[in-house]
Design a protein around this motif. Structure first.
Motif, PDB file in Angstrom:
ATOM      1  N   LEU A 184       0.830  -1.204   0.000  1.00 25.16           N
ATOM      2  CA  LEU A 184       0.000   0.000   0.000  1.00 25.16           C
ATOM      3  C   LEU A 184       0.865   1.254   0.000  1.00 25.16           C
ATOM      4  CD1 LEU A 184      -2.859   1.154   0.089  1.00 25.16           C
ATOM      5  CD2 LEU A 184      -2.791   0.983   2.587  1.00 25.16           C
ATOM      6  N   GLY A 185       1.967   1.213   0.732  1.00 28.09           N
ATOM      7  CA  GLY A 185       2.898   2.335   0.713  1.00 28.09           C
ATOM      8  C   GLY A 185       3.484   2.556  -0.664  1.00 28.09           C
ATOM      9  N   LYS A 186       3.809   1.480  -1.371  1.00 26.66           N
ATOM     10  CA  LYS A 186       4.327   1.609  -2.742  1.00 26.66           C
ATOM     11  C   LYS A 186       3.301   2.244  -3.670  1.00 26.66           C
ATOM     12  CE  LYS A 186       7.498  -2.334  -2.573  1.00 26.66           C
ATOM     13  NZ  LYS A 186       7.804  -3.680  -3.150  1.00 26.66           N
ATOM     14  N   VAL A 187       2.037   1.868  -3.495  1.00 29.17           N
ATOM     15  CA  VAL A 187       0.980   2.450  -4.334  1.00 29.17           C
ATOM     16  C   VAL A 187       0.930   3.960  -4.134  1.00 29.17           C
ATOM     17  CG1 VAL A 187      -1.512   2.561  -4.693  1.00 29.17           C
ATOM     18  CG2 VAL A 187      -0.401   0.338  -4.426  1.00 29.17           C
ATOM     19  N   HIS A 188       0.975   4.405  -2.880  1.00 30.20           N
ATOM     20  CA  HIS A 188       0.927   5.847  -2.607  1.00 30.20           C
ATOM     21  C   HIS A 188       2.166   6.553  -3.146  1.00 30.20           C
ATOM     22  CE1 HIS A 188      -2.750   5.684  -0.418  1.00 30.20           C
ATOM     23  NE2 HIS A 188      -2.276   4.960   0.565  1.00 30.20           N
ATOM     24  N   LEU A 189       3.323   5.909  -3.069  1.00 31.94           N
ATOM     25  CA  LEU A 189       4.537   6.532  -3.586  1.00 31.94           C
ATOM     26  C   LEU A 189       4.485   6.693  -5.094  1.00 31.94           C
ATOM     27  CD1 LEU A 189       7.307   4.797  -1.439  1.00 31.94           C
ATOM     28  CD2 LEU A 189       6.593   7.175  -1.338  1.00 31.94           C
ATOM     29  N   LEU A 190       3.976   5.678  -5.787  1.00 36.79           N
ATOM     30  CA  LEU A 190       3.902   5.761  -7.242  1.00 36.79           C
ATOM     31  C   LEU A 190       2.859   6.772  -7.709  1.00 36.79           C
ATOM     32  CD1 LEU A 190       4.337   2.068  -8.424  1.00 36.79           C
ATOM     33  CD2 LEU A 190       5.931   3.953  -8.640  1.00 36.79           C
ATOM     34  N   THR A 191       1.852   7.027  -6.900  1.00 37.16           N
ATOM     35  CA  THR A 191       0.871   8.056  -7.245  1.00 37.16           C
ATOM     36  C   THR A 191       1.315   9.430  -6.773  1.00 37.16           C
ATOM     37  OG1 THR A 191      -0.345   7.525  -5.208  1.00 37.16           O
ATOM     38  CG2 THR A 191      -1.074   6.458  -7.240  1.00 37.16           C
ATOM     39  N   GLY A 192       2.506   9.513  -6.170  1.00 39.68           N
ATOM     40  CA  GLY A 192       3.045  10.804  -5.758  1.00 39.68           C
ATOM     41  C   GLY A 192       2.521  11.327  -4.437  1.00 39.68           C
ATOM     42  N   ASP A 193       1.810  10.516  -3.684  1.00 37.47           N
ATOM     43  CA  ASP A 193       1.242  10.957  -2.413  1.00 37.47           C
ATOM     44  C   ASP A 193       2.158  10.476  -1.278  1.00 37.47           C
ATOM     45  OD1 ASP A 193      -0.319  11.798  -0.340  1.00 37.47           O
ATOM     46  OD2 ASP A 193      -2.205  11.091  -1.202  1.00 37.47           O
TER      47      ASP A 193
END
Length: 508
Positions: A184-193
């Motif tokens: 989930l952290g990776k998802v937020h990082l890739l979306t720039g959040d």
């Protein structure tokens, strides 16, 4: 004398006593127990298959599976299931997929069979097909954390980050796992959040406070935002639980290196070198430590080792070009900077350094093109426009120099308005003031001299952005110095950016 006669008693002769029952028959009755019900032949060897599988005795397990399938004409679901698991472990993904599909046919109401089919499809890279099977499995078992997590991973790989976040959150609601937090952290990082990513990793650390991977990742994220105290705290915790965690060691060392503590950083890197002696980021950072200590030959040696280990890392090439430029080896600098541009053609500072090298090689035409490309690509670094203005002024184009100087003023004002933490190198300020005097600019930028607290160190950033991006071998710090031009025809020296890229491992 009378003789005794032995005469049998008539009753004794005629009497026949009844015989006792045989002892063997009585004992057999006593020993006889209820006969255990025989298991159906299809399931007869399942326990033995299971025992050998969990002991990782796969050769014996396969022999028993073969016998079981021969007896059952291939109808034993468990034997097929375990054989498929063994094939997957051996890397035979397609064959395991076919066997799991057979299990799903034999028992279509079993969610585990569908999950294994989906897993094999995922390993084959067929993420959309895997999603379909996971959804079918979810219909049979809605409260399965594994299904929700794997759905999130599949959506992550097809770049549908919204659905990936949705399913990963459902998985965390069902059951908390470190893997789900990380994904989930990776998802937020890739979306720039980045803020959401930090919140996720904070919750993950609360759930699993001794997970060094989570602590290191959270430390790197705080490092990205310039929150060095929190970053050092989490990296220190990671090293407390695992003193040999080379990722945390490399990150802590690069942070010290960013602040100019080269000797302390080198001590950290010595520890990391024992764990990962062939790490390109490690040798890159060691090289830039030597560069900061002005030991240029040692810096080149370490950087070339990093380049050998990772020939397509543009940051290593960038640093090699920078060191050669500082040593006034302009042809070598041109070689490495050109290679870096081929790998990363969207970075303005690379073109600026290439233009400096070309200027010193007396190729004004190509230097002009490089500067034009640099100012086109760069939108924030005022040094690019200042160097271009100096170049144009030294070549007689005062109007163009004035335009670039005004663009530099605009960038400086934007940097000041966006944050009060920016520090400007004294050399950069002096050169800008000289340029203003040469151009006779009446309303020039009012440069604020840094105070004692914010005075730039020799290796501190000229324009230090606390939000510098992290990623694979991303820069954790920037530094500025001069590589003055020694051409007699040039009236003003060129201020050259020094960006020693302190690299860390990928936080993803």
């Amino acid at each position: 004398m009378a003789t005794a006669c032995s005469v049998d008693h008539p009753k004794m002769a005629d009497e026949v006593l009844p015989s006792a029952p045989p002892l063997e028959t009585t004992d057999a009755k006593k020993r006889r127990a209820p006969k255990a019900p025989e298991l159906p032949i299809i399931e007869r060897r399942n326990w033995l298959i299971h025992q050998h599988y969990i002991r990782k005795d796969y050769d014996t397990c396969k022999v028993i599976i073969k016998e079981q399938l021969q007896e059952t004409n291939g109808m034993c679901e468990y034997a097929i299931y375990v054989q498929a698991l063994i094939l997957r472990l051996e890397g035979k993904i397609q064959q395991s997929l076919e066997l799991f599909q057979s299990c799903a046919i034999l028992n279509p109401t079993c969610a585990d069979n569908l999950k294994q089919v989906a897993r094999s499809l995922f390993l084959l890279g067929k993420h959309k097909a895997a999603i379909e099977f996971y959804h079918e499995a979810a219909k049979l078992n809605e409260k399965d954390w594994e299904i929700s997590h794997n759905l999130g991973v599949c959506y992550f790989f097809i770049k549908d980050f919204k659905k990936a976040e949705e399913h990963l959150n459902i998985g965390l609601q069902t059951n908390k796992h470190d893997k789900t937090f990380v994904m989930l952290g990776k998802v937020h990082l890739l979306t720039g959040d980045t803020d959401k990513a930090i919140e996720v990793y904070k919750k993950a650390v609360e759930f699993s406070p001794e997970n060094t991977e989570l602590l290191t990742t959270l430390g790197l994220l705080f490092l990205q935002l310039g929150k060095y105290q929190k970053a050092f705290e989490h990296l220190g915790n990671a090293l407390t639980f695992d003193p040999n965690n080379y990722k945390a060691i490399l990150a802590a060392g690069s942070m010290m290196q960013t602040h100019g503590d080269f000797d302390v950083a080198m001590n950290k890197y010595r520890v990391a070198a024992c764990a990962v002696p062939e790490s390109p980021p490690l040798w890159n950072n060691i090289g830039m430590c030597f560069f900061g200590k002005k030991k240029y030959v040692a810096a080149i040696s370490c950087l070339k080792r990093a380049h050998y280990l990772s020939p397509f890392d543009w940051k290593v090439l960038y640093n090699l070009g920078l060191v050669h430029l500082t040593m006034q080896q302009y042809a070598s600098a041109f070689h490495f900077l050109s290679a870096a541009i081929n790998l990363n053609p969207r970075m303005g500072e690379l073109y600026m350094l290439l233009a400096v090298a070309l200027t010193n090689l007396e190729d004004a035409e190509n230097a002009t093109r490089a500067y034009e490309q640099a100012v086109t690509l760069d939108e924030s670094n005022p040094l690019v426009n200042l160097n271009f203005a100096i170049f144009l002024y030294n070549h007689g184009d005062k109007k163009g120099a004035l335009d670039q100087y005004q663009e530099m003023e605009r960038k400086v004002n934007l940097l000041r308005d966006s944050s009060s933490n920016f520090e400007f190198d004294p050399e950069l300020m002096d050169m800008a003031q000289k340029m203003a005097a040469a151009l006779q600019v009446t309303e020039s930028v009012v440069w604020t001299k840094p105070g004692k607290e914010s005075k730039s160190k020799p290796s501190s950033a000229a324009t230090r952005a606390p939000g510098a991006a992290l990623g694979t071998n991303q820069a954790l710090g920037q530094a500025m110095s001069s590589a003055a031009s020694y051409n007699k025809n040039i009236q003003l020296p060129t201020v050259t950016a020094r960006l020693p890229h302190c690299t860390t491992l990928h936080i993803m």
